[in-house]
Design an enzyme around this catalytic site. Structure first.
Site, short mmCIF file in Angstrom:
data_model
loop_
_atom_site.label_atom_id
_atom_site.label_comp_id
_atom_site.label_asym_id
_atom_site.label_seq_id
_atom_site.Cartn_x
_atom_site.Cartn_y
_atom_site.Cartn_z
N HIS A 23 68.20 -53.14 -17.93
CA HIS A 23 67.44 -52.69 -17.58
C HIS A 23 66.08 -53.56 -17.46
O HIS A 23 65.87 -54.01 -18.94
CB HIS A 23 66.82 -51.03 -18.08
CG HIS A 23 67.66 -50.28 -17.31
ND1 HIS A 23 67.82 -49.68 -16.01
CD2 HIS A 23 68.60 -49.37 -17.58
CE1 HIS A 23 68.63 -49.03 -15.81
NE2 HIS A 23 69.18 -48.72 -16.82
N HIS B 134 68.86 -43.35 -18.86
CA HIS B 134 69.28 -42.88 -20.57
C HIS B 134 67.62 -43.17 -21.02
O HIS B 134 67.48 -42.34 -21.05
CB HIS B 134 69.74 -44.94 -20.98
CG HIS B 134 70.66 -44.96 -21.37
ND1 HIS B 134 72.17 -44.65 -20.02
CD2 HIS B 134 71.77 -44.83 -22.02
CE1 HIS B 134 73.22 -45.15 -20.40
NE2 HIS B 134 73.04 -44.80 -21.75
#
Length: 419
Positions: A233, A186
């Site tokens: 993350h 992303h």
């Protein structure tokens, strides 16, 4: 040697899930009742596999972690505004963990940032750019996007770092939880697309440079921060994704014109493109056992191959979608209500065609692949975890979608007078 030790300590510091949890608390995110006790127990039982309970394995039992961040012993409804994470139908994650947040604004803001790296955004952004703004720019953006995402997904399966442990991290999303964490794709997409958009469009379109820089910075920052907010993350994953995307862009940007020209003009370009992308997909499937990242990789490669082949057919048939050189540099000053209305109508009709194409190809390719490779298709979810089904299904389906994006839909627009 001392420098290496300092860098190692810095990397460990940035990878610490407690930093992710601290950012979430700063933004008002809380786990369900009993979360603090579960966090203390997590500190005494060792690392948690990919954000899940110890010993959890990925769907299919092939040694992958498949945790959804469920809290052992967590009970009772959380306070304030409660939500449930979005789940992935291909995994066995039930998304049962609830969470609460004190700020709906931040939740929706970072949800928007996450969507800037998801399929919904891509199926709106790239078609709008190609059909309504600048096909020349759209083709080059897709070339860069395909390579950035492919290299990022392969890096995940080579490095194999787990998602941040949960607890202490609260998982606001579990859709991609079965994938590895390093680097954040992303963050890579959220870095490469706005920077490439700026590099390719400045000088071709008339707008202040400062506007482009601010847009790229805000886009990148929103996507990167959203992945930490969602608990998917660590800070290190996001920084690595940002730097990796910049590195790929530095290498790819000088040759993107050559790649696009090859796709358009070389006689055997479609054969080479299809073969190369298929070979890259097969290679990526050999890096690791099943995960949702494998299907996403085949999907990206198929889309890139379809767009390149559609562009080639357009060029050979003389159907030029690029703005005429005499109109450069382009400007938005000529935007009128009529032009805007046609742009929205093209996007609406075109996306409907793309979605219908996707559904039709999915219905056809999955049973066909199962029949060819003698795989039972009573349970479609399990069948799609087989490379023999997932690779051809994703590659053919999204290859057809990409071809429709570049050739079939523009021909439809020309036929109905919307070109």
């Amino acid at each position: 040697m001392a420098l290496c030790r300092r860098l190692s300590r810095l990397a460990a510091h940035l990878q610490d899930p407690q930093k992710v949890a601290a950012f979430q608390r700063l933004c008002g995110v809380e786990g369900p009742m009993g979360w603090a006790d579960a966090e203390q127990r997590a500190g005494t039982r060792g690392p948690v596999a990919n954000g899940g309970p110890p010993g959890a394995e990925r769907a299919g039992g092939q040694g992958h972690p498949a945790g959804n961040g469920t809290v052992p012993g967590g009970a009772g409804p959380p306070q304030r505004w409660r939500r449930r994470p979005r789940r992935n139908s291909l995994t066995e994650e039930d998304g049962s963990q609830e969470f609460s947040t004190r700020s709906r604004f931040l939740y929706y803001l970072f949800s928007l940032g996450t969507e800037l790296g998801n399929e919904l955004f891509y199926i709106l952004f790239f078609p709008f750019c190609i059909w309504n703004l600048d096909a020349w720019l759209g083709r080059r953006l897709i070339i860069i996007w395909v390579w950035v995402m492919y290299l990022g997904q392969c890096a995940k399966d080579v490095i194999r770092w787990p998602r941040p442990a949960s607890p202490p991290v609260v998982k606001l999303e579990v859709f991609y939880n079965s994938e590895y964490s390093m680097p954040s794709t992303h963050a890579m997409s959220g870095t490469a697309i706005p920077l490439a958009l700026l590099l390719l469009s400045y000088g071709r379109w008339q707008y202040p440079l400062m506007f482009g820089l601010i847009l790229a910075f805000c886009w990148c920052l929103l996507v990167c921060c959203s992945r930490i907010y969602m608990g998917m993350h660590s800070i290190l994953d996001v920084i690595a994704g940002f730097l990796y995307a910049v590195l790929i862009l530095v290498v790819l940007h000088p040759v993107v014109d050559l790649i696009d020209n090859f796709n358009l003009t070389y006689k055997y370009a479609p054969l080479i493109i299809i073969s190369l992308h298929l070979a890259l997909g097969i290679f990526s499937f050999t890096l690791d056992t099943w995960s949702t990242s494998r299907g996403d990789t085949a999907q990206i490669l198929g889309c890139g191959a379809g767009v390149a082949c559609g562009s080639h057919v357009n060029y050979m048939m003389g159907l030029n979608l690029d703005p005429h050189p005499k109109t450069l540099p382009l400007s938005l000053s000529s935007l009128t209500v009529t032009v805007f209305g046609k742009a929205i109508l093209r996007l609406l009709i075109g996306v409907i065609v793309l979605l219908l194409t996707k559904v039709a190809m999915k219905k056809a390719t999955i049973p066909l692949a199962c029949k060819i490779f003698c795989i039972p298709h009573d349970d479609v979810r399990k069948a799609r975890q087989r490379m023999e089904v997932e690779l051809p299904y994703r590659y053919i389906t999204y290859g057809t979608v990409g071809f429709s994006l570049m050739f079939i839909v523009p021909c439809l627009f020309h036929f109905i007078g919307l070109s």
